[in-house]
Motif scaffolding. Structure first.
Motif, PDB file in Angstrom:
ATOM      1  N   SER A  80       0.837  -1.208   0.000  1.00 62.29           N
ATOM      2  CA  SER A  80       0.000   0.000   0.000  1.00 62.29           C
ATOM      3  C   SER A  80       0.869   1.254   0.000  1.00 62.29           C
ATOM      4  CB  SER A  80      -0.889   0.053   1.249  1.00 62.29           C
ATOM      5  OG  SER A  80      -1.712  -1.055   1.311  1.00 62.29           O
ATOM      6  N   THR A  81       1.936   1.215   0.755  1.00 59.27           N
ATOM      7  CA  THR A  81       2.810   2.394   0.830  1.00 59.27           C
ATOM      8  C   THR A  81       3.376   2.713  -0.552  1.00 59.27           C
ATOM      9  OG1 THR A  81       3.359   1.801   3.103  1.00 59.27           O
ATOM     10  CG2 THR A  81       4.823   3.367   2.011  1.00 59.27           C
ATOM     11  N   LEU A  82       3.793   1.695  -1.268  1.00 59.39           N
ATOM     12  CA  LEU A  82       4.347   1.920  -2.620  1.00 59.39           C
ATOM     13  C   LEU A  82       3.304   2.577  -3.526  1.00 59.39           C
ATOM     14  CD1 LEU A  82       6.856  -0.103  -4.475  1.00 59.39           C
ATOM     15  CD2 LEU A  82       4.744   0.175  -5.684  1.00 59.39           C
ATOM     16  N   LEU A  83       2.081   2.069  -3.482  1.00 59.32           N
ATOM     17  CA  LEU A  83       1.029   2.644  -4.343  1.00 59.32           C
ATOM     18  C   LEU A  83       0.714   4.082  -3.921  1.00 59.32           C
ATOM     19  CD1 LEU A  83      -1.474  -0.360  -4.676  1.00 59.32           C
ATOM     20  CD2 LEU A  83       0.475   0.211  -6.118  1.00 59.32           C
ATOM     21  N   LYS A  84       0.662   4.308  -2.617  1.00 61.63           N
ATOM     22  CA  LYS A  84       0.320   5.662  -2.138  1.00 61.63           C
ATOM     23  C   LYS A  84       1.403   6.677  -2.490  1.00 61.63           C
ATOM     24  CE  LYS A  84      -2.606   4.231   1.711  1.00 61.63           C
ATOM     25  NZ  LYS A  84      -2.586   3.944   3.158  1.00 61.63           N
ATOM     26  N   LEU A  85       2.652   6.236  -2.576  1.00 54.37           N
ATOM     27  CA  LEU A  85       3.724   7.161  -2.976  1.00 54.37           C
ATOM     28  C   LEU A  85       3.512   7.643  -4.410  1.00 54.37           C
ATOM     29  CD1 LEU A  85       6.942   5.475  -1.523  1.00 54.37           C
ATOM     30  CD2 LEU A  85       5.841   7.557  -0.707  1.00 54.37           C
ATOM     31  N   ILE A  86       3.041   6.741  -5.272  1.00 61.89           N
ATOM     32  CA  ILE A  86       2.851   7.115  -6.687  1.00 61.89           C
ATOM     33  C   ILE A  86       1.762   8.181  -6.808  1.00 61.89           C
ATOM     34  CG2 ILE A  86       2.124   6.254  -8.962  1.00 61.89           C
ATOM     35  CD1 ILE A  86       3.381   3.543  -8.118  1.00 61.89           C
ATOM     36  N   ALA A  87       0.745   8.077  -5.959  1.00 55.04           N
ATOM     37  CA  ALA A  87      -0.357   9.047  -6.020  1.00 55.04           C
ATOM     38  C   ALA A  87      -0.118  10.248  -5.108  1.00 55.04           C
ATOM     39  CB  ALA A  87      -1.670   8.353  -5.640  1.00 55.04           C
ATOM     40  N   ALA A  88       1.074  10.329  -4.535  1.00 61.34           N
ATOM     41  CA  ALA A  88       1.425  11.429  -3.598  1.00 61.34           C
ATOM     42  C   ALA A  88       0.449  11.502  -2.417  1.00 61.34           C
ATOM     43  CB  ALA A  88       1.529  12.773  -4.322  1.00 61.34           C
ATOM     44  N   ILE A  89      -0.088  10.337  -2.028  1.00 58.52           N
ATOM     45  CA  ILE A  89      -0.894  10.285  -0.806  1.00 58.52           C
ATOM     46  C   ILE A  89       0.077  10.207   0.379  1.00 58.52           C
ATOM     47  CG2 ILE A  89      -2.560   8.869   0.497  1.00 58.52           C
ATOM     48  CD1 ILE A  89      -3.601   7.908  -2.317  1.00 58.52           C
ATOM     49  N   GLY A 126      -6.040   7.126 -11.312  1.00 58.01           N
ATOM     50  CA  GLY A 126      -7.255   6.611 -10.689  1.00 58.01           C
ATOM     51  C   GLY A 126      -6.833   5.645  -9.600  1.00 58.01           C
ATOM     52  N   PHE A 127      -7.440   5.751  -8.417  1.00 64.37           N
ATOM     53  CA  PHE A 127      -7.003   4.932  -7.281  1.00 64.37           C
ATOM     54  C   PHE A 127      -8.193   4.158  -6.723  1.00 64.37           C
ATOM     55  CE2 PHE A 127      -3.086   4.919  -4.585  1.00 64.37           C
ATOM     56  CZ  PHE A 127      -3.488   3.944  -3.689  1.00 64.37           C
ATOM     57  N   VAL A 128      -8.061   2.832  -6.678  1.00 63.18           N
ATOM     58  CA  VAL A 128      -9.084   1.989  -6.043  1.00 63.18           C
ATOM     59  C   VAL A 128      -8.543   1.633  -4.657  1.00 63.18           C
ATOM     60  CG1 VAL A 128     -10.359  -0.191  -6.181  1.00 63.18           C
ATOM     61  CG2 VAL A 128      -9.829   1.084  -8.281  1.00 63.18           C
ATOM     62  N   PHE A 129      -9.178   2.175  -3.629  1.00 61.47           N
ATOM     63  CA  PHE A 129      -8.641   2.048  -2.273  1.00 61.47           C
ATOM     64  C   PHE A 129      -8.999   0.705  -1.650  1.00 61.47           C
ATOM     65  CE2 PHE A 129      -8.978   6.583  -2.987  1.00 61.47           C
ATOM     66  CZ  PHE A 129      -7.755   7.035  -2.526  1.00 61.47           C
ATOM     67  N   GLN A 130      -8.105   0.239  -0.787  1.00 65.37           N
ATOM     68  CA  GLN A 130      -8.323  -1.038  -0.096  1.00 65.37           C
ATOM     69  C   GLN A 130      -9.604  -0.987   0.749  1.00 65.37           C
ATOM     70  OE1 GLN A 130      -4.904  -2.099   2.283  1.00 65.37           O
ATOM     71  NE2 GLN A 130      -5.464  -4.261   2.269  1.00 65.37           N
ATOM     72  N   ASP A 131      -9.870   0.163   1.355  1.00 63.00           N
ATOM     73  CA  ASP A 131     -11.057   0.267   2.217  1.00 63.00           C
ATOM     74  C   ASP A 131     -12.215   0.986   1.504  1.00 63.00           C
ATOM     75  OD1 ASP A 131      -9.880   2.714   2.105  1.00 63.00           O
ATOM     76  OD2 ASP A 131      -9.885   3.090   4.258  1.00 63.00           O
ATOM     77  N   HIS A 132     -12.208   0.938   0.172  1.00 62.48           N
ATOM     78  CA  HIS A 132     -13.296   1.439  -0.684  1.00 62.48           C
ATOM     79  C   HIS A 132     -13.520   2.941  -0.636  1.00 62.48           C
ATOM     80  CE1 HIS A 132     -15.372  -2.743  -1.056  1.00 62.48           C
ATOM     81  NE2 HIS A 132     -14.175  -2.690  -1.570  1.00 62.48           N
ATOM     82  N   GLY A 151      -9.807  -8.464  -2.488  1.00 67.45           N
ATOM     83  CA  GLY A 151      -9.897  -8.943  -1.106  1.00 67.45           C
ATOM     84  C   GLY A 151     -11.347  -9.264  -0.772  1.00 67.45           C
ATOM     85  N   ASN A 152     -11.587 -10.373  -0.122  1.00 67.18           N
ATOM     86  CA  ASN A 152     -12.930 -10.795   0.325  1.00 67.18           C
ATOM     87  C   ASN A 152     -13.863 -11.244  -0.801  1.00 67.18           C
ATOM     88  OD1 ASN A 152     -12.219 -10.117   2.944  1.00 67.18           O
ATOM     89  ND2 ASN A 152     -12.890  -8.001   2.629  1.00 67.18           N
ATOM     90  N   LEU A 153     -13.387 -11.322  -2.053  1.00 68.00           N
ATOM     91  CA  LEU A 153     -14.263 -11.800  -3.134  1.00 68.00           C
ATOM     92  C   LEU A 153     -13.923 -13.263  -3.435  1.00 68.00           C
ATOM     93  CD1 LEU A 153     -14.074  -8.803  -5.647  1.00 68.00           C
ATOM     94  CD2 LEU A 153     -15.802  -9.252  -3.883  1.00 68.00           C
ATOM     95  N   ASP A 154     -14.956 -14.032  -3.854  1.00 66.62           N
ATOM     96  CA  ASP A 154     -14.626 -15.408  -4.216  1.00 66.62           C
ATOM     97  C   ASP A 154     -13.863 -15.401  -5.546  1.00 66.62           C
ATOM     98  OD1 ASP A 154     -16.445 -15.599  -6.426  1.00 66.62           O
ATOM     99  OD2 ASP A 154     -18.067 -15.825  -4.978  1.00 66.62           O
ATOM    100  N   ILE A 155     -13.244 -16.533  -5.852  1.00 63.30           N
ATOM    101  CA  ILE A 155     -12.259 -16.570  -6.937  1.00 63.30           C
ATOM    102  C   ILE A 155     -12.868 -16.197  -8.293  1.00 63.30           C
ATOM    103  CG2 ILE A 155     -12.460 -19.096  -7.245  1.00 63.30           C
ATOM    104  CD1 ILE A 155      -9.127 -17.276  -7.510  1.00 63.30           C
ATOM    105  N   ALA A 156     -14.130 -16.631  -8.544  1.00 64.18           N
ATOM    106  CA  ALA A 156     -14.739 -16.323  -9.851  1.00 64.18           C
ATOM    107  C   ALA A 156     -14.949 -14.821  -9.980  1.00 64.18           C
ATOM    108  CB  ALA A 156     -16.063 -17.066  -9.987  1.00 64.18           C
ATOM    109  N   TYR A 157     -15.459 -14.212  -8.918  1.00 59.39           N
ATOM    110  CA  TYR A 157     -15.699 -12.770  -8.955  1.00 59.39           C
ATOM    111  C   TYR A 157     -14.359 -12.012  -9.019  1.00 59.39           C
ATOM    112  CZ  TYR A 157     -19.303  -9.268  -8.715  1.00 59.39           C
ATOM    113  OH  TYR A 157     -20.189  -8.287  -9.040  1.00 59.39           O
TER     114      TYR A 157
END
Ligand SMILES: Nc1ncnc2c1ncn2[C@@H]1O[C@H](COP(=O)(O)OP(=O)(O)OP(=O)(O)O)[C@@H](O)[C@H]1O
Length: 217
Positions: A42-51, A82-88, A166-172
């Motif tokens: 997460s830290t690596l991704l947040k650095l790219i978005a300057a979060i 565009g950022f898809v956050f872990q906690d939505h 995270g939390n989705l079944d494999i097909a989804y």
């Protein structure tokens, strides 16, 4: 397009979430970031978005050093991303349409084009028929699609997703991954953090593996 040179992130408690990372991601590439919980994904991704900001090293995006961006310039960087956050980070007091609309309004997009942009984004993720419903009534997978629509509505050149399955079944989960792949196919640079290695078994794309803040060779 995205370049890290000797990048470290040390939090105020002294912990190095990332330690001396060198990395190059080409425009249009699709890359996965894996690693154990706490490895620094997460830290690596947040650095790219300057979060988050690095405590050492330089990060450039399309040649622009973002490690020391002035606060006023950050919104211009975010328009590329565009950022898809872990906690939505969905707004549960607004309907599906308004959740996607909000980032466009904040970026000052022309009111005459926003509604069609929002519907185009909802259409891409298969949620057009649900534009009036409240997020609380959506399934986990639909909420994740909503997050993707919100992340792409301003047509970013870089799409970043933190544990989008995270939390989705494999097909989804595979459905969601296919959606990211479709954006990659139209030229978007895509970065996805996941600890779900089963999803990556047959991937042709590069996998960056983080171990305690360092990139494994
Ligand atoms: N704001 C912060 N202050 C202090 N430590 C932090 C902060 N944010 C993250 N960390 C620490 O940095 C390390 C890396 O965290 P990060 O969230 O990047 O890992 P991750 O690989 O995404 O983990 P997960 O898969 O559990 O989300 C962890 O040990 C975490 O506790």
């Amino acid at each position: 397009m995205i370049q890290f040179k000797h990048v470290s992130k040390r939090f105020p408690d002294g912990y190095f979430a990332l330690n001396n990372i060198d990395l190059n991601i080409a425009a249009g590439e699709m890359v996965y970031v894996t690693g154990h919980s706490g490895a620094g994904k997460s830290t690596l991704l947040k650095l790219i978005a300057a979060i988050e900001r690095p405590t050492a090293g330089s990060i450039s995006i399309s040649g622009q050093n973002i490690a020391q961006l002035k606060p006023g310039i950050v919104p211009f960087l975010r328009r590329k991303i565009g950022f898809v956050f872990q906690d939505h980070k969905l707004l549960f007091d607004r309907n599906v349409f308004d959740n996607v609309l909000l980032p466009l309004q904040i970026s000052g997009f022309d009111n005459r084009v926003v509604a069609s942009r929002v519907r185009a984004a909802l259409d891409k993720v298969g949620l057009l028929k649900k534009e009036k419903v409240m997020p609380i009534t959506l399934s986990g997978g639909e909420r994740q699609r909503l997050c993707i629509a919100r992340a792409v509505v301003h047509r970013p050149s870089i799409l970043i997703a933190d544990e989008p399955t995270g939390n989705l079944d494999i097909a989804y989960a595979r459905d969601i991954m296919a959606m990211f792949y479709a954006f990659h196919q139209v030229g978007v640079t895509v970065l996805i953090a996941t600890h779900d290695v089963a999803l990556l078994e047959d991937t042709r794309h590069r996998i960056l593996s983080l171990q305690q803040g360092k990139l494994a060779a």
